[in-house]
Design an enzyme around this catalytic site. Structure first.
Site, PDB file in Angstrom:
ATOM      1  N   TYR A 199       0.827  -1.503   0.145  1.00 53.80           N
ATOM      2  CA  TYR A 199       0.291  -0.066  -0.383  1.00 53.80           C
ATOM      3  C   TYR A 199       0.874   1.338  -0.114  1.00 53.80           C
ATOM      4  O   TYR A 199       0.397   2.577   0.375  1.00 53.80           O
ATOM      5  CB  TYR A 199      -0.801   0.216   0.838  1.00 53.80           C
ATOM      6  CG  TYR A 199      -1.694  -1.005   1.237  1.00 53.80           C
ATOM      7  CD1 TYR A 199      -3.147  -0.299  -0.317  1.00 53.80           C
ATOM      8  CD2 TYR A 199      -2.010  -1.755   1.776  1.00 53.80           C
ATOM      9  CE1 TYR A 199      -4.448  -1.819   0.028  1.00 53.80           C
ATOM     10  CE2 TYR A 199      -3.261  -2.944   1.590  1.00 53.80           C
ATOM     11  CZ  TYR A 199      -4.336  -2.710   0.892  1.00 53.80           C
ATOM     12  OH  TYR A 199      -5.196  -3.354  -0.188  1.00 53.80           O
ATOM     13  N   THR A 235     -15.597   1.702  -2.249  1.00 56.37           N
ATOM     14  CA  THR A 235     -14.014   1.243  -1.070  1.00 56.37           C
ATOM     15  C   THR A 235     -15.329   1.344   0.763  1.00 56.37           C
ATOM     16  O   THR A 235     -15.014   0.100   1.573  1.00 56.37           O
ATOM     17  CB  THR A 235     -13.497   2.685  -1.472  1.00 56.37           C
ATOM     18  OG1 THR A 235     -12.780   2.376  -2.694  1.00 56.37           O
ATOM     19  CG2 THR A 235     -12.151   2.590  -0.432  1.00 56.37           C
ATOM     20  N   ARG A 258     -18.417  -5.831  -1.664  1.00 59.33           N
ATOM     21  CA  ARG A 258     -18.434  -5.151  -0.935  1.00 59.33           C
ATOM     22  C   ARG A 258     -19.962  -5.174  -0.145  1.00 59.33           C
ATOM     23  O   ARG A 258     -19.769  -4.894   1.422  1.00 59.33           O
ATOM     24  CB  ARG A 258     -17.849  -4.099  -0.967  1.00 59.33           C
ATOM     25  CG  ARG A 258     -16.177  -4.175  -1.301  1.00 59.33           C
ATOM     26  CD  ARG A 258     -15.003  -3.383  -1.713  1.00 59.33           C
ATOM     27  NE  ARG A 258     -13.820  -2.728  -1.487  1.00 59.33           N
ATOM     28  CZ  ARG A 258     -13.085  -3.047  -2.623  1.00 59.33           C
ATOM     29  NH1 ARG A 258     -13.084  -1.289  -3.175  1.00 59.33           N
ATOM     30  NH2 ARG A 258     -11.747  -2.598  -2.491  1.00 59.33           N
ATOM     31  N   ASN A 282     -12.579  -4.309   4.409  1.00 60.09           N
ATOM     32  CA  ASN A 282     -13.759  -3.575   2.885  1.00 60.09           C
ATOM     33  C   ASN A 282     -13.623  -5.416   2.610  1.00 60.09           C
ATOM     34  O   ASN A 282     -14.024  -4.933   1.059  1.00 60.09           O
ATOM     35  CB  ASN A 282     -13.973  -2.736   1.764  1.00 60.09           C
ATOM     36  CG  ASN A 282     -12.545  -2.357   1.376  1.00 60.09           C
ATOM     37  OD1 ASN A 282     -11.820  -3.328   2.147  1.00 60.09           O
ATOM     38  ND2 ASN A 282     -12.263  -1.121   1.294  1.00 60.09           N
TER      39      ASN A 282
HETATM   40  P1  ADP Z   1     -10.158   0.306  -3.721  1.00 63.74           P
HETATM   41  O1  ADP Z   1      -9.359  -0.295  -2.378  1.00 63.74           O
HETATM   42  O2  ADP Z   1     -11.417   0.526  -3.388  1.00 63.74           O
HETATM   43  O3  ADP Z   1      -9.593   0.690  -4.212  1.00 63.74           O
HETATM   44  P2  ADP Z   1      -7.776   3.074  -2.456  1.00 63.74           P
HETATM   45  O4  ADP Z   1      -7.021   1.798  -3.350  1.00 63.74           O
HETATM   46  O5  ADP Z   1      -8.402   4.211  -1.715  1.00 63.74           O
HETATM   47  O6  ADP Z   1     -10.040   1.978  -1.787  1.00 63.74           O
HETATM   48  O7  ADP Z   1      -7.469   2.357  -0.395  1.00 63.74           O
HETATM   49  C1  ADP Z   1      -6.992   1.009   0.218  1.00 63.74           C
HETATM   50  C2  ADP Z   1      -7.516   0.866   1.030  1.00 63.74           C
HETATM   51  O8  ADP Z   1      -7.869   1.333   2.120  1.00 63.74           O
HETATM   52  C3  ADP Z   1      -9.260   0.189   1.003  1.00 63.74           C
HETATM   53  O9  ADP Z   1      -9.460  -0.617   0.639  1.00 63.74           O
HETATM   54  C4  ADP Z   1      -9.783   0.377   2.795  1.00 63.74           C
HETATM   55  O10 ADP Z   1      -8.937  -0.878   3.177  1.00 63.74           O
HETATM   56  C5  ADP Z   1      -8.727   1.238   2.929  1.00 63.74           C
HETATM   57  N1  ADP Z   1      -9.096   2.702   2.880  1.00 63.74           N
HETATM   58  C6  ADP Z   1      -9.118   3.316   1.980  1.00 63.74           C
HETATM   59  N2  ADP Z   1     -10.444   4.799   2.152  1.00 63.74           N
HETATM   60  C7  ADP Z   1      -9.862   5.126   3.843  1.00 63.74           C
HETATM   61  C8  ADP Z   1     -10.556   5.275   4.791  1.00 63.74           C
HETATM   62  N3  ADP Z   1     -10.550   6.462   4.266  1.00 63.74           N
HETATM   63  N4  ADP Z   1     -10.435   5.480   5.783  1.00 63.74           N
HETATM   64  C9  ADP Z   1      -9.418   3.551   6.309  1.00 63.74           C
HETATM   65  N5  ADP Z   1      -9.449   3.478   5.401  1.00 63.74           N
HETATM   66  C10 ADP Z   1      -9.749   3.954   4.010  1.00 63.74           C
END
Ligand code: ADP
Ligand code: MG
Length: 139
Positions: A51, A93, A104, A114
């Site tokens: 990440y 998300t 989700r 999620n």
């Molecule tokens: P996605 O997984 O839908 O691509 P992102 O890449 O934006 O979403 O974020 C990676 C992961 O970080 C998300 O799947 C979630 O587990 C976590 N995450 C994202 N936004 C938030 C937030 N505002 N608060 C807490 N955790 C978050």
């Protein structure tokens, strides 16, 4: 139409809640083929690397802690237009904003926990698949 490969992880919350079977059933019924799969656990260091792009976000440390808190199932999937179709299948998300019937919406506990990951581009799908699997581990 873009590439045929995407990468996913069933996240610790969904694995712990015994939703893996139901989630894989939805993925297979949507026409995705499993090309590689692994039950594993990320160290905090490896979760941080995965990440890395979110390093500056306020939720990064908590996310790394959560993603290294338990077992996950990592998978490489194939289907035409894989990345876009898989993002549709998993939903937004934030589960509160996810469409009915999405993974989700069905299984996520919160915006962080999620249930599932899905690559956001063909380029990242290739990077993420290589993060977990060597070429010889893929069918
Ligand atoms: P996605 O997984 O839908 O691509 P992102 O890449 O934006 O979403 O974020 C990676 C992961 O970080 C998300 O799947 C979630 O587990 C976590 N995450 C994202 N936004 C938030 C937030 N505002 N608060 C807490 N955790 C978050
Ligand atoms: Mg993302």
């Amino acid at each position: 139409m873009s590439g045929k490969t995407t990468f996913t992880m069933i996240k610790p919350d969904a694995f712990e809640a015994n939703h893996s079977g139901a989630i894989i059933k939805i993925i297979e019924e949507a026409g995705f083929e499993i090309k590689a799969a692994k039950l594993t656990k990320l160290s905090a260091e490896r979760a941080g690397q995965f990440y890395e792009v979110h390093k500056e976000r306020p939720f990064y440390d908590h996310l790394v802690n959560y993603m290294s808190s338990g077992a996950i199932i990592a998978m490489v999937l194939e289907k035409q237009n894989a990345v876009e179709d898989f993002r549709k299948l998993i939903g937004a998300t934030n589960p509160a904003e996810a469409a009915e019937g999405t993974i989700r919406k069905l299984f996520a506990k919160s915006i962080e926990a999620n249930a599932i990951h899905g690559s956001d581009s063909d380029e990242n799908a290739a990077i993420e698949a290589s993060f977990f699997f060597s070429k010889t581990e893929r069918f």
